[in-house]
Structure formats: structure tokens, C-alpha cells
Write an enzyme that holds these catalytic residues in place. Structure first.
Site, short mmCIF file in Angstrom:
data_model
loop_
_atom_site.label_atom_id
_atom_site.label_comp_id
_atom_site.label_asym_id
_atom_site.label_seq_id
_atom_site.Cartn_x
_atom_site.Cartn_y
_atom_site.Cartn_z
N TYR A 67 -49.36 1.42 -27.70
CA TYR A 67 -50.23 0.65 -28.58
C TYR A 67 -49.42 0.14 -29.75
O TYR A 67 -48.67 0.90 -30.38
CB TYR A 67 -51.38 1.53 -29.10
CG TYR A 67 -52.31 0.82 -30.07
CD1 TYR A 67 -53.14 -0.21 -29.64
CD2 TYR A 67 -52.35 1.18 -31.41
CE1 TYR A 67 -54.00 -0.85 -30.52
CE2 TYR A 67 -53.20 0.53 -32.30
CZ TYR A 67 -54.03 -0.48 -31.85
OH TYR A 67 -54.87 -1.12 -32.73
N ASP A 105 -41.22 0.62 -32.27
CA ASP A 105 -42.43 0.69 -33.09
C ASP A 105 -42.56 2.13 -33.55
O ASP A 105 -43.02 3.00 -32.80
CB ASP A 105 -43.64 0.24 -32.27
CG ASP A 105 -44.93 0.31 -33.08
OD1 ASP A 105 -44.88 0.78 -34.25
OD2 ASP A 105 -45.99 -0.08 -32.55
N LYS A 115 -48.41 3.64 -41.63
CA LYS A 115 -48.96 4.99 -41.77
C LYS A 115 -48.30 5.80 -42.91
O LYS A 115 -48.66 5.59 -44.05
CB LYS A 115 -48.93 5.70 -40.41
CG LYS A 115 -49.81 4.93 -39.40
CD LYS A 115 -50.23 5.67 -38.16
CE LYS A 115 -51.33 4.90 -37.44
NZ LYS A 115 -50.96 4.33 -36.17
C1 PLP Z 1 -51.31 2.83 -35.71
C2 PLP Z 1 -50.27 2.09 -34.94
C3 PLP Z 1 -50.14 0.69 -35.04
C4 PLP Z 1 -51.11 -0.15 -35.80
O1 PLP Z 1 -51.13 0.11 -37.15
P1 PLP Z 1 -52.42 -0.37 -38.02
O2 PLP Z 1 -52.04 -0.02 -39.41
O3 PLP Z 1 -53.58 0.41 -37.47
O4 PLP Z 1 -52.58 -1.83 -37.79
C5 PLP Z 1 -49.07 0.10 -34.41
N1 PLP Z 1 -48.20 0.82 -33.69
C6 PLP Z 1 -48.31 2.16 -33.55
C7 PLP Z 1 -47.29 2.90 -32.76
C8 PLP Z 1 -49.36 2.83 -34.16
O5 PLP Z 1 -49.48 4.15 -34.00
#
Ligand code: PLP
Length: 424
Positions: free
Chosen positions: A141, A236, A264
Site C-alpha cells: 500500500y 516507501d 507517520k
Molecule cells: C500509511 C502509508 C502510506 C500513506 O500515508 P498517508 O499519510 O495515510 O497518506 C503510504 N505508504 C505506506 C507504506 C504507508 O504505511
């Protein structure tokens, strides 16, 4: 108002009553609770229940909720104003910290969410390579931008189908979706689309489908294939950045991506994202280069102050070994309890991240994750909740620990989770 009253009202005003879908408890059944406060390892619901929290606001709260140092940093920034729309000193300090800690980042740009970070990194990779196609892996994701909301087709090389209504099929065709942990599939994709693939984007440890760890050498082979074929490698690390080590998974495995996305933890609980990497790539961004990217609130002083406090705490406390010890305690507890009950279980765990799959064999990709027993997970989730332990409301999410779990919270949670398993 109780959670039930709030949810009834919310459903009239907000689609599904929630501002992010997984919060609605659809995959475990039942109705969500509302939280009125959070402190340390505990959240307090609108119904005055105290729950030991293993969601940690989906990862950011590595120091526990409402940490006094982060609170004080926000309060102090607040004295000076909430947003300037001009460069501010916090942005420089934040950039210095990120560049110092994350091995592959030479320059960094702040934005407001992980979604913005990955969307912008993809655009940058396309602009830099002048290629259109991207590779992502099923089950990874990367937020909810159009090119990244694509699930796997039937064969490894089929073009993606959109995962969501509203994503044009023509966009989806530019996204190749491959199984994780299968380097041969990546090599085949490069050979099938010579000179067309701009980048690979990967969660180095996929943690939005439970928790999957890479097989030895897999991430290094992604690095080699990208270099060979002139594509960029994007890690990511929105989830894993600063959670497993200050330098993220790239520090742990010694693989250097060209670009990294963050979010995060670096916001200390406020909305934030960032992407960074090689100077020559990053300097393709406006205003120096032709790739446009912007944000009214990017580098917001409150978010920067909170994030800086969170990162400095990590530097001072270096809590990763303590967190990993707690992670192993939970893993051992879950393995022992499921074994005693005769339930098939897999408990992948690394540092302060873990998950419980009800499955007989190890999970190596999306396809094997989907074969786990999600109905049984739903029963486990509700049994834990009844005892005062809050896990992510889905069989396909990772659980998180914070430094605030140390001591009574972790011991109580282990007892409650064992009891929950015994009751299944
Ligand atoms: C949470 C997450 C996202 C998206 O971040 P948001 O701040 O919710 O838009 C993208 N990549 C990874 C791996 C994530 O865990």
C-alpha cells in the site's frame, strides 16, 4: 455522547461515518468506538473504556500517545503562529535530521501525507527517467493516489486493473503489478518493457497486508535490476522509517534506494509526509527543475516542531533494542498460546512491528496472506477488545508497539491476548 450515538450521527454526515475506511470495522464486524483521549500506551473511548493500544495511530506514536516532549514542542511552536506560507527555520532542522539519519537521502522535500509523498516520488521518477510505466507489488500500500491503487491481474505480467472506481483504466495500464518476493518476475517485466519502466516502488517490509519480510537477497536484487535497466528504486518507508531503525529498513539491509518516502513517525502525530533521495534526482523538482510539486501547508511549523521532537527523542533514547525485546515477548506469547490451543498461526515480528496470521505456512506475498483465516482473526480481534486490548481492526494490518508499552501494559496485554486465544 456514547460511541454508539456518535457513530449514528457520524453516519448521517460522513460517508460510512469515518474519514478513513478501515476505521469502520467492516473487516472484523461490529461498530467502531470513538476515542476521546490517548495517553502513553492507552486510549480512552467515548464510553470511558481504557484500552491498551497496538495501533499507535497506525504507526506514528512510537513514543506513546501525547508524549510530554512532543506536546511541549507543539505548544512552543504555537506561540509563534500556525502557518506562514514562507520558509521557516523548523524546515531546515527537519531536513538536517532526515538527511543525517536516512542513508540514501541527500535532499528532502516535505509534504503533508504519505500519499502525497509517494505520488510525488512517482512523478519525480517519471520526470527524471522520461519513462511512464512503474512497477509495484500486490499487497503493498502506498496511499491512495491513482497510479498506486492498482491490484494484481491474474498473471505476473498482466497490466493492472484499478482497485477503486474512478481510476481510469488508461492510468492503471501504466502500473505493472507483480508478486512480492519474486525477483524473477521483476526481471521478466524489465525485459518485456525495455526502456519503459521509470521505477519500482516497494514497501521494503510490506506492512499493509499484515507483515511480510523479504527473503534473503530480494531487496538487493531489486536494486541490481533497477541499476541495470536505468530505473529508479523507491523505498516507501512511510511505515518503516524511524520505526525499525533511525535509517529505516535501508539501514538494516544495506540497500540504497534512489528515492525514499517518509511519513507517520516524522510528524510526531501531526499530518506530514516527505520524500528524498539523490541530489541529481531531487534537483529535478520545481523550482530548480521541471517536475512540479507544491503544498500550501508543506513544512508546517507545528508539524515540523512535533516531528523534530519525535526524531530527537529517538536519537537520545535509541529505543530500538527495548522495543524489539517487547516485540519478541508478544511473538513468543502468541506462538505459545496458539500452539496450546492447537490453532495454526504465523507470527511475523521485527522490532516493534508484529502481526498474527491464522495460517499453517509462512506468508511470503499477497496471495498467501489472503489465504489466512480472516474470520478467525475477527473473533480474536473482538475477544481482545472485550478484554481491553485494541488491535488493528483487520486481519491485514500490522500491530505497533511504543516505548510507553514497557512494563505493566505489555505484561497485561500478553495475558489478555493469551486468554483471548484460549477463548476462541
Ligand atoms: C500509511 C502509508 C502510506 C500513506 O500515508 P498517508 O499519510 O495515510 O497518506 C503510504 N505508504 C505506506 C507504506 C504507508 O504505511
Amino acid at each position: 455522547m456514547t460511541s454508539e450515538q456518535l457513530f449514528a450521527r457520524a453516519r448521517e454526515l460522513i460517508p460510512g461515518g469515518v474519514n478513513s475506511p478501515v476505521r469502520a470495522f467492516r473487516s472484523v464486524g461490529g461498530a467502531p468506538f470513538f476515542v476521546k483521549s490517548a495517553q502513553g500506551a492507552t486510549i480512552t473511548t467515548a464510553d470511558d473504556r481504557h484500552l491498551i493500544d497496538f495501533v499507535c495511530t497506525w504507526g506514528p506514536a512510537i513514543h506513546g500517545h501525547n508524549h510530554p516532549r512532543i506536546k511541549a514542542a507543539i505548544a512552543s511552536a504555537l506561540e509563534n503562529g500556525t502557518s506562514f506560507g514562507t520558509p521557516n527555520p523548523y524546515e531546515v532542522e527537519m531536513a538536517e535530521l532526515i538527511v543525517r539519519f536516512v542513508p540514501s537521502i541527500q535532499k528532502v522535500r516535505m509534504c503533508n501525507s504519505g500519499t502525497e509523498a509517494t505520488m510525488s516520488a512517482i512523478r519525480l521518477a517519471r520526470g527524471f527517467t522520461r519513462r511512464d510505466k512503474i512497477i509495484k507489488f500486490s499487497g503493498c500500500y502506498h496511499g491512495h493516489s491513482d497510479s498506486l491503487l492498482i491490484k494484481a491481474g491474474s498473471g505476473a505480467l498482466t497490466h493492472g486493473n484499478p482497485d477503486s472506481a474512478g481510476v481510469p483504466a488508461s492510468f492503471a495500464r501504466e502500473t505493472l503489478v507483480l508478486p512480492y518476493n519474486d525477483a524473477a518476475a521483476v526481471e521478466a517485466a524489465f525485459l518485456a518493457h525495455p526502456g519503459q519502466i521509470a521505477c519500482i516502488i516497494v514497501e521494503p517490509y510490506p506492512a499493509n497486508v499484515g507483515l511480510i519480510l523479504p527473503e534473503p537477497g530480494y531487496l538487493a536484487s531489486l536494486r541490481r535490476l533497477c541499476t541495470e535497466h536505468g530505473a529508479l528504486l523507491i523505498f516507501d518507508e512511510v511505515m518503516t522509517g524511524f520505526r525499525l531503525a533511525k535509517g529505516g529498513v535501508q539501514e538494516l539491509v544495506g540497500v540504497k534506494p534512489d528515492l525514499t518516502t517518509l511519513g507517520k513517525i516524522i510528524g510526531g502525530g501531526l499530518p506530514v509526509g516527505a520524500f528524498g533521495g539523490r541530489t541529481d534526482v531531487m534537483d529535478m523538482l520545481a523550482p530548480v527543475g521541471p517536475v512540479y510539486q507544491a503544498g500550501t501547508l508543506s513544512g508546517n511549523p507545528l508539524a515540523m516542531a512535533a516531528g523534530i521532537a519525535a526524531l530527537r527523542l529517538l536519537e537520545e533514547e535509541n529505543p530500538y533494542e527495548r522495543l524489539a525485546t517487547m516485540g519478541r515477548q508478544i511473538r513468543d506469547t502468541l506462538i505459545a498460546a496458539t500452539r496450546a490451543k492447537g490453532l495454526p498461526a504465523q507470527v511475523p515480528q521485527t522490532g516493534s512491528m508484529f502481526c498474527l496470521y491464522f495460517a499453517a505456512n509462512p506468508i511470503r506475498d499477497y496471495a498467501t496472506a489472503l489465504k489466512t483465516d480472516a474470520v478467525l482473526f475477527g473473533r480474536f480481534f473482538h475477544a481482545c477488545l472485550a478484554k481491553g486490548v485494541y488491535l488493528p481492526p483487520s486481519a491485514y494490518e500490522a500491530c505497533f508497539l511504543s516505548t510507553a508499552h514497557a512494563g505493566a501494559s505489555i505484561d497485561q496485554a500478553c495475558t489478555h491476548m493469551s486468554d483471548a486465544i484460549r477463548s476462541l
